[in-house]
Design a protein around this motif. Structure first.
Motif, PDB file in Angstrom:
ATOM      1  N   CYS A 129       3.722  34.637 -24.606  1.00  0.00           N
ATOM      2  CA  CYS A 129       3.890  35.089 -25.720  1.00  0.00           C
ATOM      3  C   CYS A 129       3.362  36.251 -25.913  1.00  0.00           C
ATOM      4  N   ALA A 169      11.616  21.516 -34.086  1.00  0.00           N
ATOM      5  CA  ALA A 169      11.097  22.397 -33.170  1.00  0.00           C
ATOM      6  C   ALA A 169      10.962  22.179 -31.808  1.00  0.00           C
ATOM      7  N   PHE A 181       9.518  36.019 -25.461  1.00  0.00           N
ATOM      8  CA  PHE A 181       9.082  35.450 -26.753  1.00  0.00           C
ATOM      9  C   PHE A 181       8.127  36.483 -27.202  1.00  0.00           C
ATOM     10  N   THR A 200       0.688  32.029 -36.658  1.00  0.00           N
ATOM     11  CA  THR A 200       0.748  30.583 -36.172  1.00  0.00           C
ATOM     12  C   THR A 200      -0.010  29.561 -37.266  1.00  0.00           C
ATOM     13  N   PRO A 203      13.410  32.112 -29.827  1.00  0.00           N
ATOM     14  CA  PRO A 203      14.485  33.378 -29.578  1.00  0.00           C
ATOM     15  C   PRO A 203      15.793  32.942 -28.578  1.00  0.00           C
ATOM     16  N   ILE A 243       6.924  36.663 -30.173  1.00  0.00           N
ATOM     17  CA  ILE A 243       6.545  36.263 -31.591  1.00  0.00           C
ATOM     18  C   ILE A 243       5.407  35.235 -31.052  1.00  0.00           C
ATOM     19  N   PHE A 257       7.357  26.061 -31.310  1.00  0.00           N
ATOM     20  CA  PHE A 257       8.133  26.838 -32.067  1.00  0.00           C
ATOM     21  C   PHE A 257       8.931  26.155 -33.087  1.00  0.00           C
ATOM     22  N   LEU A 258       9.200  26.601 -34.311  1.00  0.00           N
ATOM     23  CA  LEU A 258      10.221  25.892 -35.175  1.00  0.00           C
ATOM     24  C   LEU A 258      11.564  26.273 -34.483  1.00  0.00           C
ATOM     25  N   TRP A 259      12.309  25.306 -34.622  1.00  0.00           N
ATOM     26  CA  TRP A 259      13.800  25.679 -33.868  1.00  0.00           C
ATOM     27  C   TRP A 259      14.711  26.997 -34.101  1.00  0.00           C
ATOM     28  N   ALA A 260      14.575  27.367 -35.544  1.00  0.00           N
ATOM     29  CA  ALA A 260      15.130  28.527 -35.950  1.00  0.00           C
ATOM     30  C   ALA A 260      14.418  29.839 -35.245  1.00  0.00           C
ATOM     31  N   ARG A 261      13.247  29.714 -35.202  1.00  0.00           N
ATOM     32  CA  ARG A 261      12.476  30.963 -34.720  1.00  0.00           C
ATOM     33  C   ARG A 261      12.402  30.808 -33.177  1.00  0.00           C
ATOM     34  N   ASP A 299       4.528  28.632 -33.677  1.00  0.00           N
ATOM     35  CA  ASP A 299       4.034  27.967 -34.919  1.00  0.00           C
ATOM     36  C   ASP A 299       2.854  27.004 -34.767  1.00  0.00           C
TER      37      ASP A 299
END
Length: 187
Positions: free
Chosen positions: A70, A62, A101, A133, A90, A103, A84-88, A106
């Protein structure tokens, strides 16, 4: 400070306005300027984000961002720290971090400023929780406490110095007690 435009602005119109310093947020059709951070707020924000990143960024789990806009669920807010989780996160086509962003974070962290409405800040945290979240912190340096919000769970107050602050599961390698958090104000 609440700014009242001559006509009601849509979220899209708000997002076209120039940024303000400190940032303005679009909440329930109103434009609300955040208070200017002061010393205690600044110290906690300056120390906390890198401490989180030290635990989650090297393994690309993350990343913590400060003062990041946001925009989701009909609102545009600027949490003091958004994780933010790394994969999420943008990304642009080249893999770099995107500017927009759209979204929910997290993990959202707010630091209460003097004369700031705890209710308004709590509503921002609850809005995040309602949009995915995992956890929200509200840090109150005057009370030396952290209110921890989780989806569908009662809010818990952490105010004993030796209490370990809970973190989302993805940040389990990040450990911080109430005392350690507020000791940053003494350095």
């Amino acid at each position: 400070m609440v700014q009242t435009p001559s006509k009601t602005l849509t979220l899209e119109e708000f997002l076209q306005l120039p940024e303000t310093e400190p940032a303005s947020e679009y909440i329930d059709g109103l434009i609300i300027q955040k208070p200017m951070p002061q010393g205690e707020h600044s110290v906690i924000q300056t120390e906390l984000a890198p401490a989180i990143n030290l635990a989650v960024k090297p393994q690309q789990i993350a990343r913590a961002f400060t003062e990041l806009r946001c925009t989701f669920g009909g609102r545009s807010s600027v949490p003091d720290i958004a994780v933010f989780l790394w994969a999420r996160i943008p990304r642009k086509e080249n893999g770099g971090v995107a500017n927009v962003f759209a979204i929910a974070p997290d993990w959202t962290i707010e630091i209460l400023s003097p004369n700031q409405s705890q209710t308004k800040v709590t509503k921002n945290i609850l809005h995040c929780l309602n949009h995915g979240t995992q956890m929200g912190w509200l840090i109150d340096s005057d009370e030396q406490s952290v209110l921890v919000h989780r989806p569908d769970q009662p809010t818990v107050v952490y105010d004993e110095p030796e209490m370990q602050l809970p973190v989302p599961e993805f940040a389990r390698n990040f450990n911080l007690t109430v005392k350690e958090l507020f000791n940053w104000l003494m350095e």
